[in-house]
Write an enzyme that holds these catalytic residues in place. Structure first.
Site, short mmCIF file in Angstrom:
data_model
loop_
_atom_site.label_atom_id
_atom_site.label_comp_id
_atom_site.label_asym_id
_atom_site.label_seq_id
_atom_site.Cartn_x
_atom_site.Cartn_y
_atom_site.Cartn_z
N HIS A 178 -2.83 8.34 -5.03
CA HIS A 178 -3.69 8.59 -3.85
C HIS A 178 -3.76 10.08 -3.49
O HIS A 178 -4.61 10.46 -2.67
CB HIS A 178 -3.18 7.82 -2.63
CG HIS A 178 -3.33 6.34 -2.74
ND1 HIS A 178 -4.52 5.74 -3.05
CD2 HIS A 178 -2.42 5.33 -2.59
CE1 HIS A 178 -4.35 4.41 -3.09
NE2 HIS A 178 -3.08 4.15 -2.82
N ASP A 180 -2.97 -0.53 -10.44
CA ASP A 180 -2.46 -0.69 -9.08
C ASP A 180 -3.49 -1.44 -8.24
O ASP A 180 -4.70 -1.36 -8.48
CB ASP A 180 -2.21 0.69 -8.48
CG ASP A 180 -1.47 0.66 -7.15
OD1 ASP A 180 -0.25 0.90 -7.16
OD2 ASP A 180 -2.12 0.43 -6.12
N HIS A 221 -4.49 -0.83 -5.35
CA HIS A 221 -5.31 0.10 -4.57
C HIS A 221 -6.05 1.05 -5.51
O HIS A 221 -5.49 1.51 -6.50
CB HIS A 221 -4.45 0.92 -3.61
CG HIS A 221 -3.59 0.10 -2.71
ND1 HIS A 221 -2.28 -0.17 -2.98
CD2 HIS A 221 -3.88 -0.51 -1.54
CE1 HIS A 221 -1.77 -0.93 -2.00
NE2 HIS A 221 -2.72 -1.14 -1.12
N ASP A 250 1.70 -3.86 -7.40
CA ASP A 250 1.42 -4.47 -6.11
C ASP A 250 0.24 -5.44 -6.13
O ASP A 250 -0.12 -6.02 -5.10
CB ASP A 250 1.21 -3.42 -5.01
CG ASP A 250 0.41 -2.22 -5.46
OD1 ASP A 250 -0.10 -2.22 -6.59
OD2 ASP A 250 0.31 -1.25 -4.68
#
Length: 317
Positions: free
Chosen positions: A128, A165, A167, A245
């Site tokens: 991120h 991931d 996200h 995740d």
């Protein structure tokens, strides 16, 4: 048997964003304990990373960002809030430099023949972190630092990054948005954090997945979106943002994958690396916040990288 390097460092345990923060030191203990429990760690090539230098970080981050992270490092006993989710403790800078350095060491190992592939068990995560902004638990973008090192130090011209991931890796996309030497393939729950705008570029492959998506649909989407794009791109090195995740037990997300799905995608990416990059693959830990699911998933991932029997070999869904 494939030689897999395992790259971690005690400094990565020192990053402490607070007692109730999901990105906690216990995550790395869970990974290492699972590898020990499954008898995998003893077969890996254990390597220690050096901290990333400012020059290495500034291949992907602005000098102002690197200076800001250094200046934000708090004194003993204090914390610094970079955004509502991203916290620095007194040792967080030390940990982040080691995490970024791990990707560099992994690239060195696979490019110079010390290992066939590598897994970096590090924190804080990185995908991120944008060129000039820390966010989403991330200070520096570890996989981007590794990719830039491969491109510049080893004069590669085509590096693929696969990010599963849950996200979207907005930071990685921000950094390589206008760099066609990097093919960035990202699967992610949508709509979901960080919900930032996504650029339309031929070298940016987006695979949004609705909440509740399970393994069959995930595998079909990877086969549809990623594998053909990677085969057209012909990468000289495969990098992986390995976030676990998307596991059905993860408390921060809503996909429905399990360890076998992570084994499948690992083998799919390793197959691409074998076809085009001499098997050279570097994986760097991103998310995964249920400790049991994280440990099992990471062990399955490493088992698939190293070719240790225990899961079915890769095949199309």
């Amino acid at each position: 048997m494939t030689q897999t390097a395992y790259i971690s460092h005690p400094d990565c345990l020192l990053h402490d964003p607070g007692p109730h923060h999901p990105e906690r030191p216990a995550r790395l203990h869970a990974v290492r304990n699972a590898l020990l429990d499954e008898g995998l760690l003893e077969g890996l090539c254990l390597l220690d990373p050096q901290p990333a230098t400012d020059a290495q970080l500034q291949r992907v981050h602005t000098a102002a960002h690197v200076a800001h992270i250094r200046a934000s490092a708090p004194a003993s006993g204090y914390q610094a809030m970079l955004d509502p989710d991203t916290v620095m403790g007194e040792h967080s800078l030390q940990a982040a430099l080691r995490a970024a350095g791990a990707g560099i060491e992994a690239v060195r190992a696979v490019m110079e023949g010390d290992a066939d592939n590598a897994f970096c068990a590090v924190r804080p995560p990185g995908h991120h972190a944008e060129r000039d902004r820390a966010m989403g638990f991330c200070l520096f973008n570890n996989v981007a630092v590794a990719a830039a090192h491969a491109l510049e130090h080893y004069a590669l011209s085509r590096v693929a990054i696969a990010d599963f991931d849950v996200h979207h890796g907005n930071g990685t996309e921000d950094i390589f948005r206008d760099d066609p030497r990097v093919l960035y393939c990202s699967s992610f729950q949508h709509p979901f954090y960080p919900d930032t705008p996504r650029a339309e570029r031929e070298h940016l492959i987006h695979t949004p997945l609705a909440a509740g998506t399970g393994g069959k649909s995930f595998r079909a989407a990877i086969e549809r979106d990623w594998i053909p794009a990677m085969d057209r791109f012909v990468p000289e090195l495969m990098l992986v943002s390995a976030g676990f995740d998307a596991h059905r037990d993860d408390p921060l997300a809503g996909l429905d994958l399990d360890e076998d799905d992570f084994a499948w995608v690992t083998r799919a990416l390793a197959a691409v690396a074998s076809r085009h990059a001499g098997g050279r693959l570097v994986s760097i830990l991103e998310g995964g916040y249920d400790l049991s699911a994280l440990g099992l998933s990471a062990a399955t991932h490493v088992r698939a990288l190293s070719g240790v029997p225990g899961h079915q070999a890769f095949r199309s869904p």
